[in-house]
Design a protein around this motif. Structure first.
Motif, PDB file in Angstrom:
ATOM      1  N   ALA A   1      10.294  16.635 -11.605  1.00  0.00           N
ATOM      2  CA  ALA A   1       9.200  17.455 -11.062  1.00  0.00           C
ATOM      3  C   ALA A   1       8.479  16.752  -9.913  1.00  0.00           C
ATOM      4  O   ALA A   1       7.735  17.391  -9.154  1.00  0.00           O
ATOM      5  N   GLN A   2       8.700  15.431  -9.770  1.00  0.00           N
ATOM      6  CA  GLN A   2       8.119  14.708  -8.637  1.00  0.00           C
ATOM      7  C   GLN A   2       8.628  15.250  -7.299  1.00  0.00           C
ATOM      8  O   GLN A   2       7.990  15.059  -6.268  1.00  0.00           O
TER       9      GLN A   2
ATOM     10  N   HIS B   1      12.209  25.084 -12.946  1.00  0.00           N
ATOM     11  CA  HIS B   1      12.253  25.016 -14.411  1.00  0.00           C
ATOM     12  C   HIS B   1      13.539  25.651 -14.953  1.00  0.00           C
ATOM     13  O   HIS B   1      14.172  25.099 -15.863  1.00  0.00           O
TER      14      HIS B   1
ATOM     15  N   ALA C   1       1.604  16.889 -20.154  1.00  0.00           N
ATOM     16  CA  ALA C   1       1.629  16.438 -18.755  1.00  0.00           C
ATOM     17  C   ALA C   1       2.486  17.387 -17.913  1.00  0.00           C
ATOM     18  O   ALA C   1       2.143  17.685 -16.756  1.00  0.00           O
ATOM     19  N   TYR C   2       3.579  17.857 -18.503  1.00  0.00           N
ATOM     20  CA  TYR C   2       4.445  18.798 -17.763  1.00  0.00           C
ATOM     21  C   TYR C   2       3.747  20.144 -17.595  1.00  0.00           C
ATOM     22  O   TYR C   2       3.744  20.721 -16.504  1.00  0.00           O
ATOM     23  N   GLU C   3       3.144  20.645 -18.670  1.00  0.00           N
ATOM     24  CA  GLU C   3       2.392  21.902 -18.574  1.00  0.00           C
ATOM     25  C   GLU C   3       1.279  21.787 -17.526  1.00  0.00           C
ATOM     26  O   GLU C   3       0.970  22.753 -16.824  1.00  0.00           O
TER      27      GLU C   3
ATOM     28  N   PHE D   1       8.181  26.250  -8.794  1.00  0.00           N
ATOM     29  CA  PHE D   1       8.177  25.815 -10.200  1.00  0.00           C
ATOM     30  C   PHE D   1       9.108  26.689 -11.043  1.00  0.00           C
ATOM     31  O   PHE D   1       9.868  26.184 -11.878  1.00  0.00           O
TER      32      PHE D   1
ATOM     33  N   ASP E   1      -1.965  23.115 -12.736  1.00  0.00           N
ATOM     34  CA  ASP E   1      -2.538  22.773 -11.426  1.00  0.00           C
ATOM     35  C   ASP E   1      -2.239  23.865 -10.401  1.00  0.00           C
ATOM     36  O   ASP E   1      -3.101  24.222  -9.591  1.00  0.00           O
TER      37      ASP E   1
ATOM     38  N   LEU F   1       9.736  15.292 -16.103  1.00  0.00           N
ATOM     39  CA  LEU F   1       8.569  14.918 -15.300  1.00  0.00           C
ATOM     40  C   LEU F   1       8.993  14.193 -14.023  1.00  0.00           C
ATOM     41  O   LEU F   1       8.408  14.403 -12.957  1.00  0.00           O
TER      42      LEU F   1
ATOM     43  N   ARG G   1       1.346  20.230 -14.796  1.00  0.00           N
ATOM     44  CA  ARG G   1       1.888  20.470 -13.451  1.00  0.00           C
ATOM     45  C   ARG G   1       1.767  21.950 -13.088  1.00  0.00           C
ATOM     46  O   ARG G   1       1.395  22.308 -11.971  1.00  0.00           O
ATOM     47  N   LEU G   2       2.127  22.807 -14.033  1.00  0.00           N
ATOM     48  CA  LEU G   2       2.038  24.248 -13.789  1.00  0.00           C
ATOM     49  C   LEU G   2       0.579  24.712 -13.780  1.00  0.00           C
ATOM     50  O   LEU G   2       0.194  25.547 -12.948  1.00  0.00           O
TER      51      LEU G   2
ATOM     52  N   ARG H   1       4.180  27.415  -4.408  1.00  0.00           N
ATOM     53  CA  ARG H   1       4.304  26.385  -5.458  1.00  0.00           C
ATOM     54  C   ARG H   1       4.748  27.017  -6.778  1.00  0.00           C
ATOM     55  O   ARG H   1       5.552  26.427  -7.511  1.00  0.00           O
TER      56      ARG H   1
END
Lengths: 195, 195
Positions: free
Chosen positions: A74-75, A93, A128-130, A89, A135, A71, A132-133, A85
């Protein structure tokens, strides 16, 4: 005192975690003892218990640490339009997974070994990581760039596809990693109807 | 004799394999003993050794059996044009994985625990299964229906994506399995440039 308990932990902690991760990835959590981990680090078992109370806490720390590192990394994702985007990603990943092969393997394999409480903590970080994707996928749908029936399922399907790279990719193989990333990016774009 | 050694094995074998699969999926191969497997079946450890010489042979039998079952089931795939064949494969693979959750999990997790010789046997069967999908992809490329850079990588990426369903799908969840299959089929078709 030349060495405080704090500084001792600071030095030993990462070595203990690295040794535990290596042993768990090789043998599985249930088969690895605190004594084996201590031997791998080159300390007495007692020194391990100064650092961490039990094996379950150590496993949780490894799995939570892995998700927190991911996470945090990923910032650095830059943004742009949804297609840019998503490409970012996909490459990110695969890069991250290559750097953390054992941690990724343990993260999926040893969910079974977590207590309910620790499972919930790991699961929240994974969500929370999922997210990100998700979004990125939602932004793409809203912009009319992607065609997606279920954003959550699509995010999981893409992550599973990308995770697969670790099971077969070898540096010595016929494709360089950046070529592999190009291929996965083409597939990911097609999978979300991104043309 | 009411019971021959042969008929005894016929009855006990599947029960031993089912118990071993359950225990290995739960705890990992290295943590499970022949004694535990015997206790799970409800026989003496000696009875287990009548059936199988050691734990490594048992693991190999489970993993080889899983791949052979999958390949045999794949004999029922009907054919048709490349798009129809790909759709059939996607739905088939998800169905098969749902029926064999523990076997699929063990098949990926315990490759690390196989001897080189057994690994080679399992790997050959896995390649044969991947080749079923690769044939479909090649047919699609030749017919101009799919756009694919690397058939082998694409087959592995699709299988990894489909395998992911087992990690999150629950019968009690918001989507029925056939809806999930529809979503994965859309993604797979898009991923290979199938429109």
């Amino acid at each position: 005192m030349a060495r405080t308990a704090g500084s001792h932990s600071d030095i030993t902690g990462p070595r203990i975690e690295a040794a535990a991760l290596r042993l768990i990835a090789r043998h599985g959590f249930a088969a690895v003892s605190m004594r084996q981990i201590a031997a791998e680090v080159g300390v007495q078992a007692g020194a391990l218990y100064n650092y961490i109370p039990d094996k379950q806490t150590l496993l949780a720390r490894l799995m939570i640490g892995h998700m927190e590192d991911l996470l945090e990394a990923a910032q650095t994702l830059q943004g742009g339009d949804p297609l840019a985007r998503l490409e970012e990603f996909v490459r990110f990943h695969i890069d991250q997974n290559r750097e953390r092969g054992d941690a990724v393997f343990v993260a999926y394999m040893e969910l079974r070994s977590l207590t309910d409480e620790n499972f919930a903590r790991v699961e929240a970080l994974r969500r929370a990581y999922e997210a990100r994707l998700e979004d990125v996928l939602v932004a793409g749908v809203e912009a009319g760039a992607f065609k997606i029936t279920d954003v959550r399922i699509t995010a999981r399907a893409l992550i599973a596809m990308l995770n697969g790279v670790n099971t077969w990719f070898r540096e010595s193989g016929p494709r360089r990693l950046d070529e592999v990333q190009d291929i996965y990016w083409d597939m990911a774009r097609g999978a979300v109807g991104g043309g």
